[in-house]
Design a protein around this motif. Structure first.
Motif, short mmCIF file in Angstrom:
data_model
loop_
_atom_site.label_atom_id
_atom_site.label_comp_id
_atom_site.label_asym_id
_atom_site.label_seq_id
_atom_site.Cartn_x
_atom_site.Cartn_y
_atom_site.Cartn_z
N VAL A 101 43.72 61.54 70.49
CA VAL A 101 42.94 60.37 70.87
C VAL A 101 43.84 59.14 70.89
O VAL A 101 44.59 58.89 69.94
CB VAL A 101 41.79 60.14 69.88
CG1 VAL A 101 40.98 58.92 70.27
CG2 VAL A 101 40.90 61.37 69.80
N LYS A 239 39.87 59.35 78.92
CA LYS A 239 40.09 58.28 77.94
C LYS A 239 38.85 57.42 77.72
O LYS A 239 38.76 56.70 76.74
CB LYS A 239 41.26 57.39 78.36
CG LYS A 239 40.98 56.49 79.55
CD LYS A 239 42.17 55.58 79.84
CE LYS A 239 41.87 54.64 81.00
NZ LYS A 239 42.95 53.68 81.25
N LYS A 408 45.31 64.57 80.30
CA LYS A 408 44.29 63.52 80.22
C LYS A 408 42.88 64.00 80.53
O LYS A 408 41.98 63.20 80.75
CB LYS A 408 44.66 62.34 81.12
CG LYS A 408 45.97 61.67 80.73
CD LYS A 408 46.28 60.49 81.61
CE LYS A 408 47.59 59.85 81.19
NZ LYS A 408 47.94 58.68 82.03
N GLN A 411 40.85 65.89 75.03
CA GLN A 411 41.06 64.89 73.99
C GLN A 411 40.58 65.47 72.67
O GLN A 411 39.52 66.09 72.60
CB GLN A 411 40.29 63.61 74.31
CG GLN A 411 40.60 62.43 73.42
CD GLN A 411 39.79 61.21 73.79
OE1 GLN A 411 38.58 61.18 73.59
NE2 GLN A 411 40.44 60.21 74.35
#
Length: 482
Positions: A101, A239, A408, A411
């Protein structure tokens, strides 16, 4: 000494130096990755040292020029091999690092007006009434940079209805909440338009009570632990710190007996959100308040502590399936996918690309059992991916592309050392894991929700408390087995 022997010695010395350097650089990346068990490293480097010494002695003191030539060719090929393998190790480590993270995340907000309004940009809203939730108010006001009449809404339902009922001229709404409105309010998407979008940077902080109560991380090689797998209904970069969680899977892992219990909780389960009072909400809506809200809500439901989480999104599945050349799935029913009208599933064997695999794994309206059958489809897709990825040919040919495509879209809050230690344990012990799957059940219902307030009746699944209690008992049983 003849000129020929001198030439062999010079070439041999140069090639051995190159081999030594290439092995050194390779080893640095290998030790940094820290995945290979020590017993294999000892054997490998012992053999390599003996081979290195043998080649050195023969090149400098052997007599057969032909054999020396073969050995030098072998040395050159080994050097090239180690140099080519080094980037694979580096990219693997960087991929594992990318799973962590990030310290900072972002929220995407939209300024939304009615479609039939005359407003063309934010400046047109000068001195007009604008509504939003009491969340990141300062950042929102800094972004708008105009004077306006502020209206703070109590929930997403009040926020959206204030615009539809023309009580305000515009609303500022976060993307995950916008998705909820589009999914649950009839004709909402057709009635509004987005005037402006912007991002608010925030810290990926855990909830305040976690810092005080956070316990030491378990030794995942010796102690049972719980992993929460959250599949968010978004494309692109993972994200974003918020998003509806359409997949909510708990993996209770007991390394003492090499057993994994998968507990599935339907997305529309009607639960009390952690720390909230009043109306309950769909479990999937917990994700719009952050991954921690989903985790704590599930902890409350099953009376457990969750140690780690893994977030994935739509692109995770699409990219993986496309990079491995598609997957083969047997469907027990023919249908056109609800989420993608271009995907037509036939009864029998189907070859799916990434988009089709996603549509198949999300389908529930084609089945009488809805979410339960969707869960079975998801298990099929996961199994097919594992079968394809574990093919050495596919993995070798597409290794770099697979890692790049996954970048990406995963996570986790698990440390890299924790991940690599588990991989090292797998390679060392090669345990056979027994996997058991269960799912809690419920009944179809309609009710008001915490996130949408008392203005909108939504479909929910009323929990079957007997199935929840049975799941609790099963979790305790697996956690305590020795």
């Amino acid at each position: 000494m003849t000129d020929k022997k001198k030439m062999f010695r010079i070439i041999g010395f140069v090639l051995l130096v190159i081999l030594f350097v290439s092995v050194t650089f390779f080893s640095l990346e290998l030790f940094k990755l820290n995945v290979i068990p020590n017993k294999y490293l000892v054997i490998a480097y012992s053999i390599l040292s003996l081979v290195f010494l043998s080649i050195f002695l023969y090149v400098f003191f052997g007599k057969s020029s032909v054999f020396k030539g073969i050995l030098l060719t072998l040395v050159a090929l080994c050097s090239v091999g180690f140099l080519l393998a080094k980037p694979y190790l580096r990219e693997t480590y960087e991929f594992l690092e990318s799973l962590r993270v990030e310290k900072d995340g972002y929220l995407t907000y939209s300024v939304v007006v009615l479609k039939d309004s005359s407003y063309q940009n934010v400046r047109d809203l000068m001195d007009k009434s604008i509504s939003y939730l009491d969340d990141y108010v300062e950042e929102i006001e800094q972004e708008l940079l105009i004077d306006f009449e502020e209206r703070i809404a109590q929930n997403f339902g009040d926020l959206t209805s204030s615009l539809l009922d023309r009580e305000v001229e515009a609303i500022v709404i976060e993307s995950a909440s916008f998705d909820i409105a589009k999914s649950n309010i009839e004709h909402f998407e057709e009635s509004v338009r987005v005037l402006h979008t912007f991002e608010v940077k925030i810290s990926n902080e855990i909830l305040p009570d976690d810092e005080e109560n956070k316990e030491e991380e378990p030794d995942i090689l010796k102690e049972p632990f719980v992993l929460y797998i959250s599949g968010i209904d978004q494309y692109g970069n993972v994200k974003s710190v918020r998003g509806r969680s359409d997949v909510n899977q708990l993996a209770i892992v007991n390394p003492k007996i090499n057993k994994i219990l998968l507990v599935n909780t339907p997305r529309d389960y009607y639960v009390q959100l952690h720390g909230k009072t009043g109306l309950r909400d769909k479990l999937t809506h917990a994700g719009i308040y952050g991954i921690d809200m989903s985790m704590h809500t599930l902890e409350d439901l099953y009376s457990i502590d969750i140690d780690y989480y893994l977030r994935v999104n739509f692109n995770t599945l699409i990219n993986v399936v496309d990079q491995i050349g598609g997957i083969d799935i047997y469907s027990d029913k023919a249908f056109t996918a609800y989420t993608n009208g271009k995907v037509h599933v036939k009864k029998g064997l189907n070859h799916f690309d990434g988009a089709a695999a996603l549509a198949y794994s999300r389908e529930r309206y084609a089945y009488a059992s809805g979410d339960r059958h969707r869960g079975e489809n998801q298990q099929q897709v996961i199994s097919a991916i594992i079968d394809k990825v574990t093919s050495s040919e596919v993995l070798i040919k597409n290794y770099n592309n697979i890692l790049n495509s996954l970048s990406k879209t995963f996570q986790t809050n698990m440390e890299v050392d924790t991940i690599t230690s588990f991989l090292r344990y797998q390679l060392d012990k090669m345990p056979k894991w027994k996997v058991e799957s269960i799912s809690v059940t419920g009944t179809d219902s309609r009710n008001y929700t915490y996130s949408m307030g008392m203005k909108y009746l939504l479909y929910v699944m009323e929990p079957n408390l007997q199935s929840v209690n049975s799941a609790k008992e099963k979790i305790i049983e697996v956690m305590n087995e020795n």
